[in-house]
Scaffold this motif. Structure first.
Motif, PDB file in Angstrom:
ATOM      1  N   SER A 326     -10.637  25.320 -19.257  1.00 20.13           N
ATOM      2  CA  SER A 326      -9.829  25.815 -18.145  1.00 20.13           C
ATOM      3  C   SER A 326      -9.843  24.820 -16.995  1.00 20.13           C
ATOM      4  N   ARG A 327      -8.944  25.015 -16.078  1.00 20.19           N
ATOM      5  CA  ARG A 327      -8.945  24.148 -14.907  1.00 20.19           C
ATOM      6  C   ARG A 327     -10.154  24.433 -14.043  1.00 20.19           C
ATOM      7  N   GLY A 328     -10.576  25.712 -14.035  1.00 17.99           N
ATOM      8  CA  GLY A 328     -11.762  26.068 -13.265  1.00 17.99           C
ATOM      9  C   GLY A 328     -12.958  25.249 -13.712  1.00 17.99           C
ATOM     10  N   GLY A 330     -12.827  22.462 -15.175  1.00 21.87           N
ATOM     11  CA  GLY A 330     -12.567  21.078 -14.797  1.00 21.87           C
ATOM     12  C   GLY A 330     -12.996  20.797 -13.366  1.00 21.87           C
ATOM     13  N   PHE A 331     -12.676  21.737 -12.460  1.00 15.23           N
ATOM     14  CA  PHE A 331     -13.078  21.566 -11.064  1.00 15.23           C
ATOM     15  C   PHE A 331     -14.597  21.600 -10.948  1.00 15.23           C
ATOM     16  N   ARG A 501     -13.562  16.956 -23.837  1.00 16.03           N
ATOM     17  CA  ARG A 501     -12.541  17.844 -23.286  1.00 16.03           C
ATOM     18  C   ARG A 501     -11.180  17.570 -23.921  1.00 16.03           C
ATOM     19  N   ALA A 642     -10.626  30.094 -11.116  1.00 18.34           N
ATOM     20  CA  ALA A 642      -9.346  30.120 -11.804  1.00 18.34           C
ATOM     21  C   ALA A 642      -8.193  30.299 -10.817  1.00 18.34           C
TER      22      ALA A 642
END
Lengths: 644, 233
Positions: A326-328, A330-331, A501, A642
């Motif tokens: 998820s992008r979460g 990733g952050f 990833r 998210a």
């Protein structure tokens, strides 16, 4: 020569009988309750300690033995009621974690109670000396007694299993426990009984060998692994299989160690023969096991129906994040890497150089854990031999270094190539098996390599080997500077993270995840899981080898301990603690694990006791598994990330 | 003796039973009818605690046993012949019968090894064979015999004759009639409506996890649209 052969064969039989006594209980526990009990070997150790204590107290071996047995039985029953009963409904991964914790607890408790120094138990006077078996062939009386006692126990078990009502229920339970319960039999009482019996048999084995071995903490660990080999060869749940496999393993191991070098002289010169023989002999049984599983993936005497044995390892609850990265996450990863990159500055400002050392160590293990997550989290492949790849990397550095090849890049390439080759071969064999068999066979391959390194006397064997210097980069000794090493490790970790990833998000990763969730469906829509799983296994192995390369450079020392099964267990703990199938999680898990280790170690030399307790409590406290607990703990954070 | 009230159950998030009610009296033969996937087997698993119910009551002689362990439920007088038979493959035929045998507290057992062999002579011939060596029909006989050996008051048969040859089916139905005539209550699931209407007292039709019809064999014969609506594929 013939006498030597007879002697060694008898020693092998005696060893095999010991293994059988431990394995009999374990295979029943495994077969009837579908429980992976890593702590079974500890009961063997505790049996030896009980015997040592009671023999010393009573001054009589027989009396001591008679007291040690009920004590072991009691311990087994108590453990069943307090711990194992809560694990039956859990998946294999939770069982592995909880019983791994139990090993740490019991091993350390033994150290606390009896001290770390080995105890010795005298051979009872009446049983010392040797007897003439035939001709001029003499054999120690005590060992004869052990063999006889073991055979008598085996015969008793045979009668119990085959000719009594309890035995029928055990066999029925091994193939279908819920059905036994649905027909009105209290299966829980049967479980407690099996556990007590298994603990007593393991305790008996420990007590019997106490006079011929030294009684020391950790003595159960090596026996445990051999016992796993035995029950996997014999077929999980089969007492008969365990008996035959135990004798086979005992004889092959013992005779192989002595005669391997002798027989090899026929084809090699004596020096080479003895070196090769010493190297190969400890691996023999693992080769035997791999061969058996290759031809019969469920052992020599399979007990369960195909359906029951094919259950998957990892419940969906363990997968913290089911989809693509998820992008979460990733952050979160960006934040972690930014924090890490600023650490040297922080370290310089606070004058705390140790911080950098710990951070480097964390990142190295994070790399290893991240690589394991590729197969464990995304493939649901519970590999219990992942530390072997770390060892391959470390030894590649050590060996090349010793031969004057000090360049980091060359070492890394060789390490990765060696790991890829090892992964390809062992993966191709391991991936034929499922469930507990996969766990066991990866464990066996890890042990194989472990013993190979132990036998490398040129590199210190068991004691390990100190590097002359860290690796060079383009001929420059850059890595001697801790900050440079830190950034190299950070760079490798970041690159590995991006690679993993990308891989997970790709079509390849989707097939892998699909296979994890439902292999049958993947096959039905036209994908053969094997090439995908094997590729993931190889990539994971290569990344772990890189971690090994870095580890050897950081500590400037290599040892077989890097590839011990305990290390593999620790890697699993890191991945599961941090959250499987997230890639960021294992990095966090490694950080928590190593900081916890440092922190607890500062309190007491018995820090493993506390660590084991924490591990056990975490597993027991989370009804839906460790994964579920982690998920709940981080849900608010995830939701926020998210949306952000 | 068995009464089901508002039984609900689910596999994970997938709800399967939405409140099932029916009962079985002492010595009565009741069927569970319905198409595949309507919740018949789930009902059986819920009764036996193999899949603990999410809601509702399972009353045996008026006592709620929902949520109890399977063995506690079975001991109250229920004998299970599960779908797929599940005979113990590594036990011999005789061991399969003896291993879980239960003698009722109130006196002599009605079902002994001799009585079961009398009902299924084939099992006597094969008593030394392992469970895994039996044909499908023999396995079904063994599963029935194994349940009878627990001396239940109610035998629950999930798919009594599924996948068996016609001749074997007839034999099973004849034996079930003998069991009924011996005074056992029977709860049976099967696809063979003709045989069931001859054999059973009452019928319970399940559709999408709910009871949509129940009545006697006569009533079932008189309302053919029940079969059309709920049973025909």
């Amino acid at each position: 020569m013939l006498n030597l052969f007879l002697l060694q064969t008898l020693n092998g039989v005696q060893f095999g009988i010991m293994l059988f006594l431990v394995a009999a209980g374990l295979t029943l526990i495994f077969g009837v309750m579908d429980l992976i009990n890593l702590s079974h070997g500890v009961l063997y150790m505790v049996g030896a300690y009980f015997a040592a204590t009671f023999v010393a107290l009573t001054g009589s071996f027989v009396l001591g033995l008679l007291l040690a047995l009920p004590a072991a039985l009691l311990l087994g029953v108590v453990l069943e009621l307090a711990v194992f009963r809560r694990l039956y409904d859990r998946d294999h991964l939770d069982q592995v974690l909880a019983t791994f914790g139990l090993i740490l607890i019991l091993n350390e408790s033994v150290k606390v109670i009896w001290g770390a120094a080995p105890l010795s138990v005298p051979v009872p006077a009446a049983l010392s000396g040797s007897v003439e078996l035939f001709g001029n062939f003499r054999y120690p009386l005590y060992r004869v007694v052990i063999i006889a006692a073991g055979l008598a126990t085996a015969a008793g078990l045979y009668v119990l299993v085959n000719f009594t009502r309890v035995g029928m229920l055990l066999r029925a339970g091994a193939s279908n426990a819920p059905m036994v319960s649905a027909l009105g039999v209290d299966i829980r009482r049967l479980f407690t009984l099996v556990f007590g019996l298994g603990a007593m048999l393991a305790g008996l084995a420990g007590a019997l060998v106490a006079p011929i071995l030294s009684v020391e903490p950790g003595m159960g660990d090596s026996v445990l692994i051999l016992t796993f080999v035995v029950i996997v060869i014999g077929g999980v749940g089969s007492v008969r299989g365990a008996f035959i496999a135990a004798i086979l393993v005992g004889v092959v191991d013992t005779v192989g160690r002595v005669f391997g070098p002798i027989w090899l002289r026929a084809v090699l010169d004596p020096a080479a023969a003895s070196q090769t023989g010493r190297t190969l002999a400890p691996m023999l049984i693992y080769v035997l096991m791999a061969m058996v599983l290759f031809f019969r993936p469920r052992g020599l005497f399979p007990v369960r129906g195909a359906g029951a044995a094919a259950s998957s390892n990892v419940a969906p609850s363990h997968i913290a994040e089911r989809g693509a990265p998820s992008r979460g996450a990733g952050f979160a990863a960006l934040a972690i890497f930014a924090l890490l990159a600023s650490l040297p500055l922080l370290s310089a400002m606070t004058g705390n150089a140790f911080m950098l050392v710990i951070a480097t160590r964390i990142m190295i293990f994070a790399l290893a854990a991240l690589s394991l997550d590729l197969i464990l989290g995304y493939g649901a492949l519970v590999s219990f031999g992942h530390a072997a790849f770390v060892g391959i990397g470390a030894y590649a550095v050590a060996i090349l270094n010793a031969y004057g090849v000090g360049d980091l890049l060359v070492q890394a390439v060789v390490a990765v190539a060696a790991a890829a080759l090892f992964a390809l071969v062992t993966g191709a064999i391991s991936l034929r098996t499922r469930g507990v068999y996969f766990i066991m066979i990866t464990l066996a391959f890890g042990q194989m390599l472990y013993f190979l390194m132990v036998s490398l006397s040129a590199f210190g064997g068991d004691d390990g080997y100190t590097l002359r210097s860290r690796s060079t980069v383009f001929g420059l000794p850059l890595l001697e500077d801790g900050t440079v090493l830190f950034y190299v490790v950070l760079g490798v970790l970041a690159a590995a993270f991006v690679l993993a990833r990308t891989l997970v998000a790709s079509r390849f990763g989707r097939v892998l995840r699909g296979t994890r969730d439902n292999a049958v469906r993947m096959r039905a829509i036209g994908f053969s899981p094997l090439p995908y799983q094997l590729t993931a296994y190889v990539v994971a192995g290569c990344l772990a080898a890189l971690a090994g390369v870095l580890l050897a450079n950081q500590v400037e020392f290599v040892s077989p301990a890097y590839m011990s099964w305990q290390r593999s267990g620790e890697l699993i703990v890191m991945v599961v603690l941090g959250g499987m199938g997230t890639l960021v999680g294992p990095i966090a898990g490694a950080a928590v694990f190593i900081m916890l280790e440092e922190w607890l170690a500062a309190f007491s030399q018995h820090w493993k006791l506390g660590f084991g307790l924490i591990l056990l409590l975490i597993v027991l406290a989370s009804k839906d598994g460790v994964g579920g607990l982690v998920k709940r703990l981080f849900t608010p954070f995830r939701a926020g990330a998210a949306h952000g | 003796m068995l009464r089901i009230e508002g039984l609900e159950n689910a596999y994970g998030d997938q709800r399967v039973l939405f409140g099932v009610d029916f009962d079985v009296g002492a010595g009565e033969v009741v069927t569970l009818l319905g198409r595949n996937g309507m919740g018949k087997t789930t009902t059986v698993k819920s009764i036996f605690g193999l899949l603990p119910p999410k809601a509702g009551r399972v009353l045996i002689d008026g006592e709620n046993v929902a949520g109890r362990a399977p063995f506690e439920i079975a001991r109250r007088g229920l004998g299970l012949v599960p779908e797929g038979r599940h005979v113990f493959p590594t036990l011999t035929v005789e061991e399969n019968l003896v291993a879980t045998r239960r003698i009722p507290r109130d006196g002599a057992p009605r079902w002994t090894l001799e009585a079961v062999y009398g009902l299924f002579p084939r099992l006597r011939e094969r008593r030394r064979n392992a469970g895994s060596q039996l044909s499908g029909g023999e396995q079904q006989m063994l599963a029935i015999g194994r349940a009878l050996m627990t001396n239940p008051r109610l035998v629950v048969l999930d798919e009594a004759t599924e996948g068996l040859a016609p001749l074997i089916r007839e034999e099973i139905w004849a034996c079930l009639a003998a069991i009924r005539n011996a005074g056992e209550a029977i709860l049976v699931i099967d696809k063979n409506i003709e045989a069931l209407t001859r054999f059973a007292d009452r019928h319970v039709v399940i559709e999408k996890g709910r009871v949509v019809w129940s009545g006697s064999s006569d009533e079932l014969r008189r309302t053919p649209d029940i079969k059309e609506r709920f049973l025909h594929v």
